[in-house]
Design an enzyme around this catalytic site. Structure first.
Site, PDB file in Angstrom:
ATOM      1  CG  HIS A  37      93.937  21.647  46.019  1.00  0.00           C
ATOM      2  ND1 HIS A  37      93.699  22.574  46.667  1.00  0.00           N
ATOM      3  CD2 HIS A  37      93.120  21.183  45.242  1.00  0.00           C
ATOM      4  CE1 HIS A  37      93.448  22.884  44.411  1.00  0.00           C
ATOM      5  NE2 HIS A  37      93.095  21.871  44.355  1.00  0.00           N
ATOM      6  CE1 TYR A  53      92.879  28.216  52.984  1.00  0.00           C
ATOM      7  CE2 TYR A  53      90.994  29.408  54.697  1.00  0.00           C
ATOM      8  CZ  TYR A  53      91.388  28.269  54.074  1.00  0.00           C
ATOM      9  OH  TYR A  53      90.156  27.641  53.460  1.00  0.00           O
ATOM     10  N   PRO A 112      83.465  31.184  57.273  1.00  0.00           N
ATOM     11  CG  PRO A 112      83.223  32.863  54.800  1.00  0.00           C
ATOM     12  CD  PRO A 112      82.773  32.954  56.632  1.00  0.00           C
ATOM     13  CE  LYS A 167      86.199  22.050  58.808  1.00  0.00           C
ATOM     14  NZ  LYS A 167      86.524  20.742  57.344  1.00  0.00           N
ATOM     15  CE1 TYR A 191      90.615  24.380  54.810  1.00  0.00           C
ATOM     16  CE2 TYR A 191      90.891  23.418  53.412  1.00  0.00           C
ATOM     17  CZ  TYR A 191      90.759  24.214  53.990  1.00  0.00           C
ATOM     18  OH  TYR A 191      90.310  24.849  52.713  1.00  0.00           O
TER      19      TYR A 191
HETATM   20  P1  FAD Z   1      71.346  26.798  51.897  1.00  0.00           P
HETATM   21  O1  FAD Z   1      72.653  26.528  50.741  1.00  0.00           O
HETATM   22  O2  FAD Z   1      71.012  28.237  52.413  1.00  0.00           O
HETATM   23  O3  FAD Z   1      69.956  26.518  51.280  1.00  0.00           O
HETATM   24  C1  FAD Z   1      68.139  26.981  51.786  1.00  0.00           C
HETATM   25  C2  FAD Z   1      67.879  26.782  50.687  1.00  0.00           C
HETATM   26  O4  FAD Z   1      66.124  27.244  51.145  1.00  0.00           O
HETATM   27  C3  FAD Z   1      68.177  27.775  49.494  1.00  0.00           C
HETATM   28  O5  FAD Z   1      68.257  27.201  48.244  1.00  0.00           O
HETATM   29  C4  FAD Z   1      66.911  28.151  49.882  1.00  0.00           C
HETATM   30  O6  FAD Z   1      66.773  29.796  48.616  1.00  0.00           O
HETATM   31  C5  FAD Z   1      65.725  27.886  50.657  1.00  0.00           C
HETATM   32  N1  FAD Z   1      64.428  28.798  51.037  1.00  0.00           N
HETATM   33  C6  FAD Z   1      65.229  29.575  51.953  1.00  0.00           C
HETATM   34  N2  FAD Z   1      63.606  30.071  52.360  1.00  0.00           N
HETATM   35  C7  FAD Z   1      62.798  29.249  52.178  1.00  0.00           C
HETATM   36  C8  FAD Z   1      61.845  28.658  52.074  1.00  0.00           C
HETATM   37  N3  FAD Z   1      60.671  29.487  53.324  1.00  0.00           N
HETATM   38  N4  FAD Z   1      60.860  27.914  51.421  1.00  0.00           N
HETATM   39  C9  FAD Z   1      61.679  27.644  50.436  1.00  0.00           C
HETATM   40  N5  FAD Z   1      62.703  26.942  50.508  1.00  0.00           N
HETATM   41  C10 FAD Z   1      63.549  28.125  51.569  1.00  0.00           C
HETATM   42  N6  FAD Z   1      81.053  28.170  53.154  1.00  0.00           N
HETATM   43  C11 FAD Z   1      81.657  28.200  52.845  1.00  0.00           C
HETATM   44  O7  FAD Z   1      82.694  27.200  53.826  1.00  0.00           O
HETATM   45  N7  FAD Z   1      82.737  28.633  52.077  1.00  0.00           N
HETATM   46  C12 FAD Z   1      82.165  29.724  51.717  1.00  0.00           C
HETATM   47  O8  FAD Z   1      82.992  30.420  51.019  1.00  0.00           O
HETATM   48  C13 FAD Z   1      81.108  30.100  51.508  1.00  0.00           C
HETATM   49  N8  FAD Z   1      80.237  31.005  50.897  1.00  0.00           N
HETATM   50  C14 FAD Z   1      79.288  31.667  51.455  1.00  0.00           C
HETATM   51  C15 FAD Z   1      78.906  32.640  50.801  1.00  0.00           C
HETATM   52  C16 FAD Z   1      76.720  32.752  50.893  1.00  0.00           C
HETATM   53  C17 FAD Z   1      76.100  34.418  50.181  1.00  0.00           C
HETATM   54  C18 FAD Z   1      76.371  32.044  52.062  1.00  0.00           C
HETATM   55  C19 FAD Z   1      75.350  32.482  52.516  1.00  0.00           C
HETATM   56  C20 FAD Z   1      76.572  31.086  52.830  1.00  0.00           C
HETATM   57  C21 FAD Z   1      78.511  30.559  52.352  1.00  0.00           C
HETATM   58  N9  FAD Z   1      78.481  29.395  53.156  1.00  0.00           N
HETATM   59  C22 FAD Z   1      80.668  29.298  53.030  1.00  0.00           C
HETATM   60  C23 FAD Z   1      77.887  28.284  53.182  1.00  0.00           C
HETATM   61  C24 FAD Z   1      77.552  27.179  53.035  1.00  0.00           C
HETATM   62  O9  FAD Z   1      77.674  27.515  51.098  1.00  0.00           O
HETATM   63  C25 FAD Z   1      76.254  26.997  53.334  1.00  0.00           C
HETATM   64  O10 FAD Z   1      76.460  26.253  54.765  1.00  0.00           O
HETATM   65  C26 FAD Z   1      75.517  25.539  52.772  1.00  0.00           C
HETATM   66  O11 FAD Z   1      74.576  26.669  51.236  1.00  0.00           O
HETATM   67  C27 FAD Z   1      74.528  25.277  53.517  1.00  0.00           C
HETATM   68  O12 FAD Z   1      73.126  24.633  52.830  1.00  0.00           O
HETATM   69  P2  FAD Z   1      72.628  24.326  53.349  1.00  0.00           P
HETATM   70  O13 FAD Z   1      71.521  23.032  51.979  1.00  0.00           O
HETATM   71  O14 FAD Z   1      72.045  23.893  54.581  1.00  0.00           O
HETATM   72  O15 FAD Z   1      71.778  25.532  53.196  1.00  0.00           O
HETATM   73  C1  DHB Z   2      86.630  28.341  49.386  1.00  0.00           C
HETATM   74  C2  DHB Z   2      85.637  28.740  50.298  1.00  0.00           C
HETATM   75  C3  DHB Z   2      86.455  28.833  51.661  1.00  0.00           C
HETATM   76  O1  DHB Z   2      85.616  29.572  52.346  1.00  0.00           O
HETATM   77  C4  DHB Z   2      87.754  28.757  52.226  1.00  0.00           C
HETATM   78  O2  DHB Z   2      87.610  28.409  53.263  1.00  0.00           O
HETATM   79  C5  DHB Z   2      88.129  27.630  51.219  1.00  0.00           C
HETATM   80  C6  DHB Z   2      87.757  27.698  49.869  1.00  0.00           C
HETATM   81  C7  DHB Z   2      85.854  28.475  48.167  1.00  0.00           C
HETATM   82  O3  DHB Z   2      84.304  29.281  48.008  1.00  0.00           O
HETATM   83  O4  DHB Z   2      86.950  28.117  47.362  1.00  0.00           O
END
Ligand code: FAD
Ligand code: DHB
Length: 401
Positions: free
Chosen positions: A79, A208, A300, A304, A393
């Site tokens: 995009h 947005y 979100p 980021k 962004y």
């Molecule tokens: P995570 O993806 O949370 O991974 C952590 C992992 O550790 C998971 O698989 C979990 O199961 C595991 N874990 C937890 N506790 C334990 C334990 N005790 N022992 C072993 N493993 C464990 N960001 C955006 O930019 N846009 C979005 O739309 C957006 N939507 C989101 C929706 C939800 C419901 C959530 C929770 C987050 C969202 N985010 C979004 C944020 C983005 O997805 C996260 O920033 C990203 O997943 C970070 O990655 P991570 O690997 O740090 O953590």
């Molecule tokens: C999506 C999530 C976001 O938080 C955002 O700012 C833009 C797009 C997505 O899940 O597609």
């Protein structure tokens, strides 16, 4: 009865198989460093978990260079802009024109996770799903340990360092002794209802939208799959959101003359995500390094979260590689400071986008609303303001964040 404890050893013990933990294991493997990844959930669960979807320019480059970008380049949607929509009008932010040619790629987080799991398993890496009772020990020594149970047996994994990649609700951050970490936090008086629908997107670029009834976002995953978000109450329940209400609300909040929402298909997933800003400092304690959501959360709106997780593990993998190759700890010692600069930039951007686009309850005199309009008007009229949005962004270069 559990079987007798088994003791294992690795260089880097990684807790959590989200994007942070999986990518760290993959990058370390590229540097010839051995790791073990321990994940609470099943492989199916982490591969189906619908979350973020926007990959920054630098994230796409990094995944490609690390050899896990082949499907992303084939299936991801590149995009070149987003639309800001308010008062029934749309305004486009042109990324390449404002950032010297940069763009973003829309590719679901769960697809990134699938690609990384496949790469890990193909390389014969140690990646254990459905581990239980994970705990971390001896963090202030140079031989920290992770204890866990798996398939009915207790295990102890001795490591050189532990990477806490276990997300916001994980065990690593709470295992740091009280007082060693400083917490900075803000909660927002709203949440997001995330929706996945089997309908062709009604737009080529993300929209947005700011509306009196609340924020709305039109995103997508594929040419047949749309992703939407609606601002909702912080304690809302998905049961309050039958499909008809979702489509009605999307139609109202995204309204623009001459534009129509395609609602001709089933909604296949709904979930509510709270909105918060959160950072711990430093992102390290002894031999434990926190990365991704384990160390920080952004609302979100700026897309980021996933990109910050990627940035952290790139810094950590480079620092570990230098340490193992030369014995030089400088990169490891600078880990937290290196990451926090980028983290706080993203915290500010995410807070700013959130503040500009959401309806704030208790804004009885309309002060917030007028500030939002002034800011949106500025972004639409000033190239400098639009550039601020665009460069944040699409993301900064790794050494420039
Ligand atoms: P995570 O993806 O949370 O991974 C952590 C992992 O550790 C998971 O698989 C979990 O199961 C595991 N874990 C937890 N506790 C334990 C334990 N005790 N022992 C072993 N493993 C464990 N960001 C955006 O930019 N846009 C979005 O739309 C957006 N939507 C989101 C929706 C939800 C419901 C959530 C929770 C987050 C969202 N985010 C979004 C944020 C983005 O997805 C996260 O920033 C990203 O997943 C970070 O990655 P991570 O690997 O740090 O953590
Ligand atoms: C999506 C999530 C976001 O938080 C955002 O700012 C833009 C797009 C997505 O899940 O597609």
């Amino acid at each position: 009865m559990t079987a007798l404890s088994a003791e294992h050893r690795t260089q880097v013990g990684i807790v959590g198989a989200g994007p942070a933990g999986l990518l760290l294991a993959h990058l370390l493997h590229g540097h010839g460093i051995e790791s073990v990844v321990l994940e609470l959930r099943s492989r199916e669960y982490v591969e189906q978990r619908v979350r973020a979807g926007v990959l920054e320019h630098g994230t796409v480059q990094l995944l490609s260079e690390a050899g896990v970008g082949e499907r992303m380049r084939r299936e991801g949607l590149v995009h070149h802009g987003i639309e800001l929509r308010f008062d029934g009008r749309g305004h486009r932010i042109d990324f390449p024109a404002l950032t010297g040619g940069r763009s973003i790629t829309v590719y679901g987080q769960q697809e990134v996770v699938k690609d990384l799991i496949r790469a890990r398993l193909d390389a014969g890496g140690a990646l254990h799903f459905e581990v239980q009772d994970v705990s971390v020990h001896d963090l202030d020594s140079d031989r920290p340990a992770i204890r866990y149970s798996h398939d009915g047996a207790d295990h102890e994994l001795r490591c050189d360092v532990i990477a806490g990649c276990d997300g916001f609700h994980g065990v690593c951050r709470p295992s740091v002794p009280d007082g060693a970490l400083e917490t900075h936090e803000r909660e927002y008086p709203f949440a997001w209802l995330g929706i996945l629908a089997e309908v062709a997107p009604s737009t080529e670029e993300l929209i947005y939208a700011r509306h009196e009834r609340g924020f709305a976002l039109h995103s997508m995953r594929t040419p047949e799959l749309s992703r939407f978000y609606l601002q909702c109450e912080p304690d809302d329940d998905v049961d309050n959101w039958p499909d008809e209400r979702i489509w009605d609300e999307l139609r109202i909040r995204l309204e623009r003359e001459g534009w129509e929402l395609n609602a001709d298909g089933p909604i296949i997933e709904k979930g509510i995500t709270p909105m918060r800003s959160y950072v711990v400092e430093p992102m390290q304690y002894g031999s434990l390094f926190l990365a991704g959501d384990a160390a920080h959360i952004v609302p979100p709106t700026g897309a980021k979260g996933l990109n910050l997780a990627v940035g952290d593990v790139k810094v950590l993998a480079d620092a570990l590689s230098r340490w193992y190759a030369t014995g030089d700890r400088a990169g490891l010692d600078a880990y937290s400071d290196s990451c926090l600069r980028r983290v706080w930039r993203a915290e500010h951007f995410s807070w700013w986008m959130t503040s500009m686009l959401h309806r704030f309850p208790h804004d009885d005199e309309g002060f917030e609303e007028r500030l939002q309009r002034a800011q949106l008007d500025y972004v639409c009229r000033s190239r400098a303001a639009a550039t601020t949005l665009a460069e944040n962004y699409v993301g900064f270069a790794w050494d420039d964040g």
